[in-house]
Design an enzyme around this catalytic site. Structure first.
Site, mmCIF file in Angstrom:
data_model
loop_
_atom_site.group_PDB
_atom_site.id
_atom_site.type_symbol
_atom_site.label_atom_id
_atom_site.label_comp_id
_atom_site.label_asym_id
_atom_site.label_seq_id
_atom_site.Cartn_x
_atom_site.Cartn_y
_atom_site.Cartn_z
ATOM 1 N N ALA A 162 0.850 -1.191 0.000
ATOM 2 C CA ALA A 162 0.000 0.000 0.000
ATOM 3 C C ALA A 162 0.885 1.240 0.000
ATOM 4 O O ALA A 162 1.422 1.631 1.031
ATOM 5 C CB ALA A 162 -0.936 0.005 1.209
ATOM 6 N N GLU A 174 11.214 -4.986 -8.164
ATOM 7 C CA GLU A 174 9.789 -4.931 -8.495
ATOM 8 C C GLU A 174 9.587 -4.737 -9.991
ATOM 9 O O GLU A 174 8.784 -5.442 -10.623
ATOM 10 C CB GLU A 174 9.128 -3.781 -7.726
ATOM 11 C CG GLU A 174 7.694 -3.487 -8.141
ATOM 12 C CD GLU A 174 7.150 -2.228 -7.493
ATOM 13 O OE1 GLU A 174 6.237 -1.604 -8.089
ATOM 14 O OE2 GLU A 174 7.623 -1.849 -6.403
ATOM 15 N N GLY A 188 -12.822 -10.032 -37.055
ATOM 16 C CA GLY A 188 -14.054 -9.845 -36.289
ATOM 17 C C GLY A 188 -14.105 -10.712 -35.051
ATOM 18 O O GLY A 188 -14.623 -10.291 -34.003
#
Length: 386
Positions: free
Chosen positions: A127, A245, A343
Site C-alpha cells: 500500500a 519490483e 471480427g
C-alpha cells in the site's frame, strides 16, 4: 513451450515446466470466468504455496524456496501467460509484499509473517499510492503518529492490488511530514489491526479478478515493532526493492505476449479466406513476425536483467527500461492479435480483448511509461561519458 534456448539452466526450465503444467490445468480453463466474474481466485493461493512459489526468493528457514529473481520472473511469466490477473496478484504478493519483508524485515518479523505468506494461508499486498500521490508517491498524505508503544495511522491508500483480500500489507506513511522524503516510514500492517478497513473495490478495465481497492485508516493502531526498516527510512526501503519490483513485473507483459502467440498461431492455420489459410498471406506473416520479434526481444531483456538482479548488478535505468519496453510491446502485440483474428478478435468469445485490457495496466502501474522514460533519460544524462 519456448523453442529458442536461452540456456537458463536445468533448475529454471524444470520450474517453468512445472508452472506451465499447473497453470494449464488449474488457471487457463478459468481465466475467462475470473475476468468475467471479477472475483479473486482465493482457492489458488494454498496451491501456489504448496508449489513453493509464493516465497520464491525467501530463505528456506522462513518457509521459502531460496531461489532468485530469474526464477521469480519465469514464474510470473508463466502465470501471466495463463491469466494476466492471476499473474499480477502473484507479483503483488510475492514481490511487492513478501520480498520487501525479506529484504528489510527483522528476524522476528520474518519469523512471524513470512511462513504464512509463503504457504498461501495469508495474502500479501503493498500500500503505497494515494488518490493524489500516484506518480508523485512521495507526496503521500497518510500520517503515522507515535503514541507510546505504537503508531496511529490516519488517511487512505488507493489502487491497492490484493487490497480486498490482503491479510498482511507493507504500508508507507508520513512520520515526519516536514522532512519530505526523509520523513516516510514503512510498516507491516495486519488486516485485523483496529482502525483499518477496505473501501470500494475498483471496477477496472482489465486485470479483473486481481482485486484492487481503497484502504481507509482511521486511528489504525500499528505496534512499534511493526516498523519495517528504520523510522523515517521508508524511502530507502522503497528504493531498495523498486528495481526488483520492476524487473519481476516486466515478466507479466512477456507472459501476455506469449498468450497472444498461443492463440494467433493456431488460428491463422485454421481460419481460411479465399480458399486458403490466412497464415499464407504475407501481411499476416508480417504481423506474426513483428509479434514474435517483440516477444523474444522482451524475453531476452527480461532474463538478462533478472540475472543481473541475482548478481547484484541491476541498474535503475535497466530495471525501468525492461518494463517500459515489455509493457508497450505487449499492448502492441495484443492489438496485432486482435487484428489477426479480425471480427472474432473483437468478440469476447476469444481472449484477445482480455489480453489487451490486461496488458495496458503495465504501462500505468509500477510507474507510468512517462515516469520510466524520465528516470532512464536522467540516469543516462548523469552518467560519466567515456
Amino acid at each position: 513451450m519456448i523453442n529458442f534456448n536461452f540456456a537458463l539452466g536445468e533448475t529454471v526450465e524444470m520450474l517453468r515446466q512445472a508452472i506451465f503444467d499447473f497453470a494449464s490445468a488449474e488457471i487457463s480453463p478459468r481465466a475467462a470466468e475470473i475476468d468475467k466474474q471479477n472475483v479473486f481466485p482465493e482457492d489458488l493461493w494454498p496451491k501456489l504455496g504448496k508449489m513453493g512459489i509464493l516465497g520464491i526468493t525467501v530463505d528456506e528457514k522462513y518457509g521459502g524456496s531460496g531461489l532468485g529473481y530469474l526464477e521469480h520472473a519465469v514464474i510470473m511469466e508463466e502465470l501471466s501467460r495463463a491469466s494476466g490477473s492471476v499473474g499480477l496478484s502473484y507479483g503483488a504478493h510475492s514481490n511487492l509484499c513478501v520480498n520487501q519483508i525479506r529484504l528489510n524485515g527483522t528476524h522476528e518479523q520474518k519469523k512471524r509473517y513470512l511462513p504464512s505468506l509463503c504457504s498461501g494461508d495469508f495474502v500479501g499486498a503493498l500500500a503505497m499510492s494515494e488518490t493524489q500521490a500516484g506518480s508523485d508517491v512521495m507526496g503521500m498524505q497518510l500520517r503515522a503518529e507515535k503514541q507510546k508503544d505504537r503508531f496511529i495511522l490516519n488517511g487512505t491508500k488507493m489502487w491497492i492490488t490484493n487490497g480486498p483480500e490482503a491479510d498482511i500489507m507493507v504500508v508507507y506513511a508520513k512520520t515526519d511530514p516536514s522532512a519530505g522524503t526523509q520523513g516516510i516510514t514503512a510498516f507491516i500492517v495486519e488486516k485485523s489491526f483496529p482502525g483499518l478497513k477496505t473501501a470500494q473495490k475498483l471496477d477496472k478495465l482489465g486485470m479483473r479478478g486481481s482485486n484492487t481497492c481503497e484502504l481507509v485508516f482511521e486511528h489504525c493502531e500499528v505496534p512499534e515493532e511493526n516498523v519495517l526498516g528504520s523510522l523515517n527510512e521508508g524511502a530507502s526501503v522503497l528504493m531498495k526493492g523498486l528495481n526488483y519490483e520492476r524487473v519481476v513485473l516486466a515478466a507479466g507483459p512477456v507472459g501476455i505476449m506469449q498468450a497472444c502467440m498461443d492463440i494467433v498461431l493456431p488460428y491463422i492455420h485454421d481460419r481460411e479466406q479465399f480458399n486458403k489459410p490466412i497464415g499464407e498471406f504475407e501481411l499476416i506473416q508480417g504481423k506474426i513476425a513483428d509479434m514474435y520479434t517483440a516477444l523474444m526481444s522482451s524475453r531476452a531483456y527480461l532474463y538478462a536483467t533478472a540475472t543481473a538482479c541475482d548478481r547484484g548488478e541491476i541498474t535503475r535505468k535497466d530495471a525501468a527500461a525492461v518494463i517500459l519496453f515489455a509493457s508497450e510491446k505487449a499492448t502492441e502485440v495484443a492489438l496485432q492479435a486482435i487484428q489477426c483474428l479480425g471480427g472474432n478478435g473483437y468478440t469476447n468469445d476469444f481472449p484477445t480483448g482480455r489480453f489487451l485490457r490486461d496488458a495496458k495496466l503495465y504501462e500505468i502501474g509500477a510507474g507510468t511509461s512517462e515516469i520510466r522514460r524520465m528516470l532512464i533519460g536522467r540516469e543516462l544524462y548523469n552518467e560519466e561519458i567515456y
